[in-house]
Design an enzyme around this catalytic site. Structure first.
Site, mmCIF file in Angstrom:
data_model
loop_
_atom_site.group_PDB
_atom_site.id
_atom_site.type_symbol
_atom_site.label_atom_id
_atom_site.label_comp_id
_atom_site.label_asym_id
_atom_site.label_seq_id
_atom_site.Cartn_x
_atom_site.Cartn_y
_atom_site.Cartn_z
ATOM 1 N N GLN A 35 0.821 -1.214 0.000
ATOM 2 C CA GLN A 35 0.000 0.000 0.000
ATOM 3 C C GLN A 35 0.853 1.261 0.000
ATOM 4 O OE1 GLN A 35 -3.081 0.094 2.929
ATOM 5 N NE2 GLN A 35 -3.831 2.075 2.274
ATOM 6 N N ASP B 151 -2.942 -7.222 -1.280
ATOM 7 C CA ASP B 151 -4.301 -6.827 -0.904
ATOM 8 C C ASP B 151 -4.928 -6.129 -2.113
ATOM 9 O OD1 ASP B 151 -6.547 -5.903 0.325
ATOM 10 O OD2 ASP B 151 -5.564 -4.255 1.369
ATOM 11 N N SER C 62 7.277 -0.178 1.998
ATOM 12 C CA SER C 62 7.462 0.196 3.397
ATOM 13 C C SER C 62 8.126 -0.967 4.117
ATOM 14 C CB SER C 62 6.125 0.510 4.051
ATOM 15 O OG SER C 62 5.396 -0.687 4.187
ATOM 16 N N GLY D 55 3.240 -5.908 5.731
ATOM 17 C CA GLY D 55 3.568 -7.287 5.374
ATOM 18 C C GLY D 55 4.049 -7.413 3.942
ATOM 19 N N THR D 56 3.306 -6.796 2.998
ATOM 20 C CA THR D 56 3.704 -6.878 1.587
ATOM 21 C C THR D 56 4.994 -6.101 1.366
ATOM 22 O OG1 THR D 56 1.366 -6.919 0.996
ATOM 23 C CG2 THR D 56 2.923 -6.532 -0.774
ATOM 24 N N THR E 185 1.592 2.061 12.612
ATOM 25 C CA THR E 185 0.339 1.596 12.010
ATOM 26 C C THR E 185 0.101 0.127 12.349
ATOM 27 O OG1 THR E 185 1.547 1.090 10.009
ATOM 28 C CG2 THR E 185 0.416 3.197 10.080
ATOM 29 N N ASN F 261 7.349 8.556 8.333
ATOM 30 C CA ASN F 261 6.143 9.375 8.199
ATOM 31 C C ASN F 261 6.070 10.486 9.239
ATOM 32 O OD1 ASN F 261 5.129 8.183 5.961
ATOM 33 N ND2 ASN F 261 3.806 6.752 7.033
ATOM 34 N N GLU G 20 25.826 7.051 -10.210
ATOM 35 C CA GLU G 20 26.650 8.025 -9.499
ATOM 36 C C GLU G 20 26.232 8.176 -8.036
ATOM 37 O OE1 GLU G 20 27.495 11.778 -11.493
ATOM 38 O OE2 GLU G 20 27.208 10.759 -13.399
#
EC number: 3.6.5.-
Length: 454
Positions: free
Chosen positions: A12, A72, A141, A145-146, A180, A207, A255
């Site tokens: 996500q 998802d 991220s 999980g993904t 989160t 974040n 570079e």
């Protein structure tokens, strides 16, 4: 021909970051939402080199060289029905049926593994269409999980199939106070461990730091992810701007690696961007090159919560855009080096890499100035700095990991997906040695016999 760059957006966070990045690219290249040339665009004719990011189809449409994957279905469905549904190739939007449930092991071993071949086939399709592939930008991220599990899996496979190509990561890193998911520290430690060897440079963004920048500089009381992503997109765009537009000092992907990474494991630069200022305030500010450069070194303009005054800089890349001349940049760097708060490591006397690009920075227009849009400015600078202060971020993460792992909390979810418990301690040891690497780099290298190598 400057070489093509393939964008891979995972999970996500990667998908939403990707959305903001492509929104900005279209604006910079003067293209409409469906990838055609915009007759009303002010950059018409100066759209730069489309080939880097886009493939031109037979009917004059520009299709992004990008792949969006999430286990998802909902984030990808948002793109399929959103304003850019005509832009992306439908085969390059891949969604699974069940999500990774914030579990690294699901993304890496069970659910993710089933999709891996399909995803790599699509990547192969994109790369077969490239004349001289420069490398990959991978957005994901470390906490989800993904993003963590599947992200690590994709990077492992890219390292096998495209060993010589450059692999840059943009990773959303778990913030110090805002989380989160409860298991973020586990996912982040496991993902860092398995991508350490496979990624060339990893730009970390947290974040919380970007929230603070939006609140402080753009006067947005409650920033949304869209505000955050648009700010991060500016940095992503600066990094690739010299592949797409002409400039006085061009910088290509390799570079960054050459200039920012003194030792292969120490490849986590901090990023910051200036000027971050709202359209309502910009009339009262002067944006001289030297001032912008100094702003980048302010701790509260950096996109990871850590204090660079506690560490030493190993290498810094400054990427200027817009109306900037080399003389001004040299003066700005000289002024910086003279400051007592700026510490370079002893063994790297020059320490600076400069890029200058003549394309003015652009920002996505918002419905009203009060929406917290970025002001349009004549020049901007993105800074990528490899500093030992980022070890603070690793030690924070390791501490959280230790608190949970000492009780073996939540571990059964990972083991239940076919992961061995030993991988936890192995990953934790790897991160302990990464912290050690940063300590050693910050210390003097005088005790090392440098002549022995020659």
């Amino acid at each position: 021909m400057r070489g093509e760059v393939v964008h891979i957006h995972l999970g996500q966070a990667g998908t939403q970051l990707g959305n903001s990045a492509w929104e900005l690219y279209l604006l910079e290249h003067g293209l409409t939402q469906d990838g055609r040339k915009d007759p009303d665009s002010t950059v018409a004719g100066e759209g730069g080199s489309y080939d880097t990011f886009f493939t031109e189809s037979s009917n004059g449409k520009y299709v992004p060289r990008s792949l969006f994957v999430d286990l998802d279905p909902s984030p990808i469905d948002e793109i399929r029905t959103g304003p850019y549904r005509q832009l992306f190739h439908p085969e390059l939007l891949i969604s699974g049926k069940e999500d990774a449930a914030n579990n690294y092991a699901r993304g890496h071993y069970t659910v993710g593994k089933e999709m891996a071949e399909n995803v790599l086939d699509r990547i192969r399709k994109i790369t077969d269409n490239c004349h001289s592939l420069q490398g990959f930008l991978v957005f994901h991220s470390f906490g989800g999980g993904t993003g963590s599990g599947f992200g690590a899996l994709v990077l492992e496979r890219l390292a096998q199939d495209y060993a010589k190509k450059c692999k840059l990561e943009f990773s959303v890193y778990p913030a110090p106070r805002v989380a989160t998911a409860v298991v973020e520290p586990y996912n982040a430690v496991l993902a860092t461990h398995s991508t350490l060897e496979h990624s060339d440079v990893t730009f970390l963004v947290d974040n919380e730091a970007v929230y603070d920048i939006c609140r402080r500089n753009l006067d947005i009381p409650r920033p949304s992810y869209e505000h955050l992503n648009r700010l991060i997109a500016q940095v992503v765009s600066s990094i690739t701007s010299s592949l797409r537009f002409d400039g006085a000092l061009n910088v290509d992907l390799n570079e960054f690696q050459t200039n920012l990474v003194p030792f292969p494991r120490v490849h986590y630069p901090l990023i910051s961007y200036a000027p971050v200022i709202s359209a309502t305030k910009s009339a009262h500010e002067s944006f001289k090159t030297s001032e912008l450069t100094l702003q980048c070194f302010e701790p509260n303009n950096q996109m990871v919560v850590c204090d660079p005054r506690n560490g030493k800089y190993m290498a810094v890349a400054l990427l200027y855009r817009g109306d900037v001349v080399p003389r001004d940049t040299s003066a700005a760097v000289a002024a910086l080096k003279a400051k007592s708060s700026f510490n370079l490591v002893e063994w790297c006397p020059t320490g600076f890499k400069i890029g200058i690009n003549h394309q003015k920075p652009m920002s996505v227009p918002t419905a009203s100035p009060a929406d917290g849009g970025l002001a349009s400015v004549d020049r901007s600078v993105s800074m990528l700095s490899n500093t030992t202060a980022i070890a603070e971020a690793w030690s924070r993460l390791d501490h959280k990991f230790d608190l949970m792992y000492s009780k073996r909390a939540f571990v059964h979810w990972y083991v239940g997906e076919g992961m061995e418990e030993g991988e936890f301690s192995e990953a934790r040891e790897d991160l302990a040695s990464l912290e050690k690497d940063y300590e050693e780099v910050a210390g003097d290298y005088n005790d090392v016999d440098v002549d022995a190598e020659y």
